[in-house]
Design a protein around this motif. Structure first.
Motif, PDB file in Angstrom:
ATOM      1  N   ASP A 229      34.402  48.142  25.481  1.00  6.77           N
ATOM      2  CA  ASP A 229      34.914  47.186  26.466  1.00  6.77           C
ATOM      3  C   ASP A 229      36.379  47.534  26.704  1.00  6.77           C
ATOM      4  N   SER A 230      36.695  48.091  27.864  1.00  2.00           N
ATOM      5  CA  SER A 230      38.051  48.588  28.115  1.00  2.00           C
ATOM      6  C   SER A 230      39.086  47.462  28.068  1.00  2.00           C
ATOM      7  N   ASP A 231      38.750  46.284  28.599  1.00  2.00           N
ATOM      8  CA  ASP A 231      39.703  45.179  28.591  1.00  2.00           C
ATOM      9  C   ASP A 231      40.024  44.741  27.165  1.00  2.00           C
ATOM     10  N   GLN A 232      38.985  44.649  26.338  1.00  2.00           N
ATOM     11  CA  GLN A 232      39.211  44.214  24.961  1.00  2.00           C
ATOM     12  C   GLN A 232      39.961  45.259  24.156  1.00  2.00           C
ATOM     13  N   LEU A 233      39.616  46.541  24.324  1.00  2.00           N
ATOM     14  CA  LEU A 233      40.340  47.580  23.585  1.00  2.00           C
ATOM     15  C   LEU A 233      41.784  47.689  24.064  1.00  2.00           C
TER      16      LEU A 233
END
Length: 350
Positions: A229-233
């Motif tokens: 998950d790009s937003d979470q990472l």
């Protein structure tokens, strides 16, 4: 019922259990009960074994009233305090009338309940401090400082800072709730890790420049693609690099190092390791095991001064867990700190 059949009946109970007859002696006990209460308890008066007044009274009540009752038994397994719910049931057809006492381990429920109480207490404390400050300044502005323009501007700025602090806390609470609810859902999208790290550092460069800190990225030339998950990472790396800038700024440099390995013991397969390394004052080793606990701060005063809510590393931990990764922290006083995020990569991530 014969003694052998009685013993077999009690042994079939899948948790600590014992039988007390009308003479108030233990006539049967399974292996789990002897592990909990001690060996050679059969044939002895139950009060000399259990000793806790509330348990003794509950069994006596069941024997006297020929009914059912429930209480708590407190113990310790050598590592932690334990709590058992004791369910007593009178059985008229066994041993001339006896009470079956079953001990159900509810330690995990007690711990969860305590965690909820602690969480509410911590949130209340974190909100009460800025709220008290706001109320005090409002009262001052309504009274003595009503016509003092300089004081009014100064107080309004402090009130804005306190309101922003509360806003950050509420935002982090909502974020923590969201990542906890998604923790068991595996990410499915592809992302390019080097690009994500570059973008994160670009967004943090103004903060780094204000703190006179140089940000450095060392990553492979080839793209590093993985499922996540790009937003979470991005949130993970923003939090960790921001912490390195704020708390490790005395070192003047923060290195972000991305390496790949064909097999990493932490995830039992191919992995991408992202290390955030600062040269600051470091963290005392006594704090390291608790850094990801909610509201835990190694330096409470400095954390609050820098706008920390005490929830950032808890959020990081849950996001990393969702990606089936690991978070490692290494530090010594005076030696800086290294936060390492280990993520499954390639064939090992599926």
């Amino acid at each position: 019922m014969s003694q052998d059949l009685l013993a077999e009946f009690v042994s079939a109970v899948p948790m600590p259990a014992l039988m007390v007859d009308q003479t108030e002696r233990i006539v049967a006990a399974n292996t789990d009960a002897t592990t909990l209460l001690g060996q050679n308890i059969q044939g002895r008066h139950f009060a000399t074994i259990l000793r806790q007044p509330q348990v003794i009274e509950t069994i006596e009540q069941s024997l006297r009233n020929k009914g059912s009752s429930t209480t708590r038994h407190l113990s310790n397994d050598g590592a932690q305090d334990t709590t058992f719910e004791v369910q007593c049931r009178y059985m008229s057809e066994i041993a001339g009338g006896a009470v079956l006492a079953i001990f159900q381990d509810v330690t995990h429920l007690e711990q969860a309940s305590q965690m909820r109480r602690d969480f509410v207490a911590n949130v209340s404390h974190e909100l009460r401090t800025p709220l008290t400050a706001l109320m005090g300044f409002i009262e001052t502005l309504q009274g003595p400082a009503r016509d003092d323009e300089a004081a009014r501007d100064r107080f309004l700025q402090i009130m804005m800072d306190e309101a922003n602090r509360m806003n950050r806390l509420v935002g982090d609470l909502l974020s923590l709730n969201r990542v906890e609810s998604e923790e068991r859902v595996r990410p499915k999208n592809n992302l390019e890790l080097t690009e994500l790290l570059q973008s994160t550092l670009t967004s943090l460069r103004p903060l780094a420049e204000d703190a006179s800190v140089t940000l450095s990225l060392n990553a492979p030339q080839d793209p590093v693609s993985l499922i996540g998950d790009s937003d979470q990472l991005r949130q993970v790396f923003t939090n960790l690099v921001e912490n390195a800038i704020k708390y490790g700024s005395s070192g003047g440099i923060v290195d972000v190092v991305l390496t790949l390995s064909e097999r990493d013991a932490a995830v039992r397969g191919p992995a991408a390791r992202v290390q955030i390394i600062d040269q600051g004052p470091g963290i005392d080793v006594v704090h390291l095991p608790r850094l990801t606990e909610r509201f835990y701060r190694a330096d409470s005063h400095r954390s609050r001064q820098l706008g920390g809510t005490g929830l950032g590393l808890a959020i990081v931990k849950h996001i990393v867990n969702r990606h089936r990764g690991r978070l490692r922290v290494e530090s010594e006083l005076g030696q800086g700190a290294t936060f390492t995020v280990i993520l499954p990569y390639g064939a090992g991530e599926h």
